[in-house]
Design a protein around this motif. Structure first.
Motif, mmCIF file in Angstrom:
data_model
loop_
_atom_site.group_PDB
_atom_site.id
_atom_site.type_symbol
_atom_site.label_atom_id
_atom_site.label_comp_id
_atom_site.label_asym_id
_atom_site.label_seq_id
_atom_site.Cartn_x
_atom_site.Cartn_y
_atom_site.Cartn_z
ATOM 1 N N UNK A 33 0.843 -1.121 -0.019
ATOM 2 C CA UNK A 33 0.035 -0.104 0.038
ATOM 3 C C UNK A 33 1.047 1.062 0.022
ATOM 4 N N UNK A 34 1.915 1.236 0.960
ATOM 5 C CA UNK A 34 2.887 2.334 0.746
ATOM 6 C C UNK A 34 3.704 2.535 -0.367
ATOM 7 N N UNK A 35 3.906 1.443 -1.108
ATOM 8 C CA UNK A 35 4.663 1.514 -2.347
ATOM 9 C C UNK A 35 3.648 2.125 -3.446
ATOM 10 N N UNK A 36 2.290 1.840 -3.491
ATOM 11 C CA UNK A 36 1.386 2.777 -4.411
ATOM 12 C C UNK A 36 1.168 4.126 -3.871
ATOM 13 N N UNK A 37 1.095 4.177 -2.596
ATOM 14 C CA UNK A 37 0.877 5.665 -2.196
ATOM 15 C C UNK A 37 2.148 6.662 -2.705
ATOM 16 N N UNK A 38 3.483 6.107 -2.389
ATOM 17 C CA UNK A 38 4.445 7.015 -2.852
ATOM 18 C C UNK A 38 4.461 7.204 -4.339
ATOM 19 N N UNK A 98 2.198 2.932 -12.981
ATOM 20 C CA UNK A 98 1.411 1.866 -13.453
ATOM 21 C C UNK A 98 1.990 0.514 -12.924
ATOM 22 N N UNK A 99 3.047 0.305 -12.886
ATOM 23 C CA UNK A 99 3.881 -0.716 -12.484
ATOM 24 C C UNK A 99 3.588 -1.350 -11.138
ATOM 25 N N UNK A 100 3.418 -0.291 -10.284
ATOM 26 C CA UNK A 100 3.126 -0.645 -8.910
ATOM 27 C C UNK A 100 1.386 -0.924 -8.534
ATOM 28 N N UNK A 101 0.699 -0.863 -9.546
ATOM 29 C CA UNK A 101 -0.689 -1.218 -9.260
ATOM 30 C C UNK A 101 -0.825 -2.755 -9.181
#
Length: 407
Positions: A331-336, A381-384
């Protein structure tokens, strides 16, 4: 928890920094800076991993008897943090971090002797054969058939989302060796040579738009592929047990060091790019608030990971904690990445198909916007995918509800 480093640990940190300065060469740095998915090409990754192997640092989590470092928790933390802050290529490839622990725990002496030294030396590249069409997070519904024929299994079916299968020499694979009332039964764990006749690899293009030949995921088809029974890990029909063991390592990695590196990149962008208010994005109160909230969450995750990994060093199993780390980390990867997209603004819009063309001397064409902008949208896009792979976040919620809350 005492987080002050002893003098010998501070000396070790300087040793790690010196190694990175020498081994992490300019070509690797340039490729990582322009990578759309956080990885460099296979040649670069192998070069980096072999340098770590020569130093004796490639497998901090392995037991010393198999070539591990024997480091304390503190030194593992220092190593992971310095590597992440430098933006160095990850050591978390599928052979080192996923297949090897299963072979160590459940493999025969012959399997250990055959595979572990080659994994350690990065002489063999591995991919994971878990997900299938219709069997992603519901992994127990996998259908790839493995029918016994003498001393071999004959495989028919397919695996999907197979990361870097086009590079792989070997695959660790879940197959269905029998049909049972309980779906988790009848699954076996095989190691198979990717050069075996009958295997076809088909690339799956993704929204981040990797350059041709460097796509990240694939679908792998099996047409009467013969795999020796000797390549089976453990007992027939008990692959689900080994798969759950492996997933603790896939889900239970340290996220905080990499997240800190990601936040550092967002700060650098925000100090340059302008906001609608006229100042920099870093000076915008709303953006600063969101950045501060992300930093607090990452620091909290870092403290949690230190506590969890300290328990592992004392022999405690990961269990449902691995689901918690995977959930919060993804979740933090996506948020950042969302913050990075907001910070870079309109410069995220131009699509650069091949971000390595300039590095490899194939173009001198100017880009629209700064160099760092070309990878921001692809990263977003990749981190979705991070909330889906290794078991979707919905599955992680269910695991924690069952194992921790008893629901």
């Amino acid at each position: 928890m005492d987080l002050d480093f002893a003098p010998e640990d501070l000396a070790f940190r300087e040793e790690v920094r010196a190694f990175i300065a020498e081994a992490y060469d300019d070509d690797m740095r340039a490729r990582m800076a322009q990578s759309k998915n956080g990885h460099i090409d296979k040649a670069g990754q192998v070069r980096w991993l072999k340098r770590l192997h020569e130093k004796g640092w490639i497998a901090p989590d392995w037991p010393e008897q198999y070539g591990g470092t024997g480091w304390s928790l503190t030194r593992k933390y220092i190593f992971d943090m310095e590597m992440a802050l430098a933006g160095a290529p990850s050591t978390s490839n599928m052979g080192l971090k996923m297949c090897a622990p299963v072979v160590m725990a459940f493999g025969t002496d012959e399997q250990k002797a055959q595979h572990l030294p080659k994994i350690l030396a990065t002489d063999v590249w591995w991919c994971q054969g878990y997900s299938e069409p219709g069997a992603g997070s519901d992994l127990a519904s996998l259908a790839l058939k493995a029918e016994r024929d003498g001393d071999h299994y004959v495989l028919n079916g397919s695996k999907t989302w197979t990361t870097y299968a086009q590079w792989a020499d070997w695959m660790f694979c879940l197959v269905r060796t029998s049909q049972e009332d309980i779906r988790q039964k009848g699954i076996s764990f095989l190691l198979l040579d990717m050069k075996t006749p009958g295997i076809q690899i088909v690339p799956l293009p993704t929204l981040d738009g990797p350059r041709e030949g460097d796509q990240e995921i694939n679908q792998v088809f099996f047409d009467n592929v013969r795999v020796p029974v000797a390549n089976r890990i453990g007992k027939e029909g008990e692959g689900w047990t080994y798969a759950k063991y492996l997933l603790q390592f896939e889900r239970g990695n340290a996220y905080a060091p990499g997240l800190m590196n990601m936040l550092g990149k967002v700060r650098k962008i925000a100090r340059v790019e302008r906001s609608n208010g006229g100042g920099t994005m870093y000076e915008d109160p709303d953006f600063r608030r969101k950045l501060a909230e992300a930093e607090i969450k990452v620091e909290a995750l870092n403290a949690t990971e230190l506590r969890v990994f300290a328990g592992r060093a004392n022999g405690e199993a990961m269990g449902a904690v691995s689901s918690m780390l995977k959930l919060e980390g993804s979740q933090m990867q996506q948020q950042i990445t969302e913050l990075a997209l907001e910070a870079v603004g309109i410069y995220a819009a131009p699509f650069v198909q091949d971000t390595w063309a300039e590095i490899e001397g194939r173009t001198n064409a100017p880009r629209a916007g700064p160099d760092y902008a070309a990878t921001v949208a692809p990263h977003y896009f990749n981190y979705r995918k991070t909330s889906i792979y290794a078991g979707s976040n919905e599955i992680q919620h269910n695991i924690m509800a069952k194992m921790v809350l008893g629901l």
